[in-house]
Design a protein around this motif. Structure first.
Motif, short mmCIF file in Angstrom:
data_model
loop_
_atom_site.label_atom_id
_atom_site.label_comp_id
_atom_site.label_asym_id
_atom_site.label_seq_id
_atom_site.Cartn_x
_atom_site.Cartn_y
_atom_site.Cartn_z
N UNK A 128 6.77 28.95 2.56
CA UNK A 128 8.18 29.20 2.81
C UNK A 128 9.01 29.12 1.54
N UNK A 129 10.28 28.86 1.72
CA UNK A 129 11.23 28.72 0.62
C UNK A 129 11.20 27.26 0.17
N UNK A 130 10.92 27.06 -1.11
CA UNK A 130 10.70 25.70 -1.64
C UNK A 130 11.84 24.74 -1.30
N UNK A 131 13.07 25.17 -1.50
CA UNK A 131 14.20 24.26 -1.29
C UNK A 131 14.18 23.63 0.10
N UNK A 132 14.11 24.49 1.11
CA UNK A 132 14.18 23.99 2.47
C UNK A 132 12.90 23.26 2.87
N UNK A 133 11.76 23.81 2.52
CA UNK A 133 10.49 23.24 2.97
C UNK A 133 10.21 21.88 2.35
N UNK A 134 10.57 21.67 1.09
CA UNK A 134 10.33 20.37 0.47
C UNK A 134 11.06 19.28 1.24
N UNK A 135 12.33 19.48 1.51
CA UNK A 135 13.11 18.47 2.24
C UNK A 135 12.59 18.28 3.66
N UNK A 137 0.85 -1.18 0.00
CA UNK A 137 0.00 0.00 0.00
C UNK A 137 0.89 1.24 0.00
N UNK A 138 0.33 2.35 -0.41
CA UNK A 138 1.13 3.55 -0.56
C UNK A 138 0.34 4.78 -0.16
N UNK A 139 1.04 5.83 0.16
CA UNK A 139 0.51 7.18 0.30
C UNK A 139 1.17 7.99 -0.79
N UNK A 140 0.38 8.54 -1.68
CA UNK A 140 0.89 9.39 -2.75
C UNK A 140 0.56 10.82 -2.33
N UNK A 141 1.59 11.59 -2.03
CA UNK A 141 1.42 12.90 -1.43
C UNK A 141 1.92 13.99 -2.37
N UNK A 142 1.02 14.87 -2.75
CA UNK A 142 1.40 16.04 -3.54
C UNK A 142 1.76 17.15 -2.57
N UNK A 143 2.94 17.73 -2.75
CA UNK A 143 3.41 18.79 -1.85
C UNK A 143 3.62 20.06 -2.65
N UNK A 144 2.95 21.11 -2.22
CA UNK A 144 3.14 22.42 -2.85
C UNK A 144 3.64 23.40 -1.80
N UNK A 145 4.66 24.16 -2.15
CA UNK A 145 5.19 25.19 -1.26
C UNK A 145 4.80 26.55 -1.80
N UNK A 146 4.00 27.26 -1.01
CA UNK A 146 3.63 28.63 -1.37
C UNK A 146 4.75 29.56 -0.93
N UNK A 147 5.12 30.45 -1.82
CA UNK A 147 6.11 31.46 -1.44
C UNK A 147 5.46 32.44 -0.47
N UNK A 148 6.24 32.95 0.44
CA UNK A 148 5.74 33.96 1.35
C UNK A 148 5.42 35.21 0.55
N UNK A 149 4.24 35.76 0.74
CA UNK A 149 3.85 36.96 0.01
C UNK A 149 4.68 38.14 0.50
N UNK A 150 5.28 38.84 -0.45
CA UNK A 150 6.03 40.03 -0.09
C UNK A 150 5.78 41.09 -1.14
#
Length: 156
Positions: free
Chosen positions: A98-105, A35-48
């Motif tokens: 947040x920042x995609x690079x850090x948040x994805x990991x 069995x699996x969990x297929x997880x879509x992850x989206x990182x929203x940039x902080x609005x500035x």
């Protein structure tokens, strides 16, 4: 339970990565009946908002930016979920800020990812040196194997 995290944004590359994961990772996995969990992850940039010294944006400006960001996120996830549905893949969506690079990991680790799938824009050395590369960062810093899907993968 195998946790597959697929990072998605508004780029064609991330949608290709989502499609590749649906076609290949899950197809191979169903052979062994896990069995699996297929997880879509989206990182929203902080609005500035960049403003000059004579202009202070109103709360209304920030509300409009936030609304636009939410609409963009919904459009991205809808598109990715449609890809999953086309392949009969049940997926759940996670959105972080947040920042995609850090948040994805970081989020992939928190979700106990067994695989992290990301798309590659295929920028050259110069652009990667200036902007940085999310896929490069993930391959160096994720705590699980990372599959980087470039545009040539689904074209062939």
């Amino acid at each position: 339970m195998v946790n597959m995290v697929v990072a998605v944004d508004e780029s064609e590359e991330s949608m290709r990565a989502c499609e590749w994961a649906c076609k290949h990772l899950l197809a191979a996995q169903t052979d062994i009946q896990e069995s699996y969990n297929f997880i879509l992850l989206h990182v929203q940039q902080t609005a500035c908002v960049s403003t000059g010294p004579a202009y202070i944006p109103s709360d209304h400006v920030f509300e409009l930016l936030e609304l636009q960001t939410k609409k963009t996120t919904q459009r991205i996830l809808k598109r990715a979920l449609n890809i999953c549905n086309r392949y009969g893949v049940k997926a759940e969506a996670h959105v972080v800020i947040g920042e995609a690079k850090e948040r994805i990991c970081e989020v992939a680790a928190k979700l106990g990812a067994h695989f992290l799938v990301v798309g590659s824009h295929g920028h050259g050395t110069f652009i990667r040196a200036i902007k940085g590369s999310v896929s490069d960062h993930c391959t160096r810093n994720a705590t699980c194997p990372v599959v980087v899907v470039n545009k040539k993968v689904l074209e062939g």
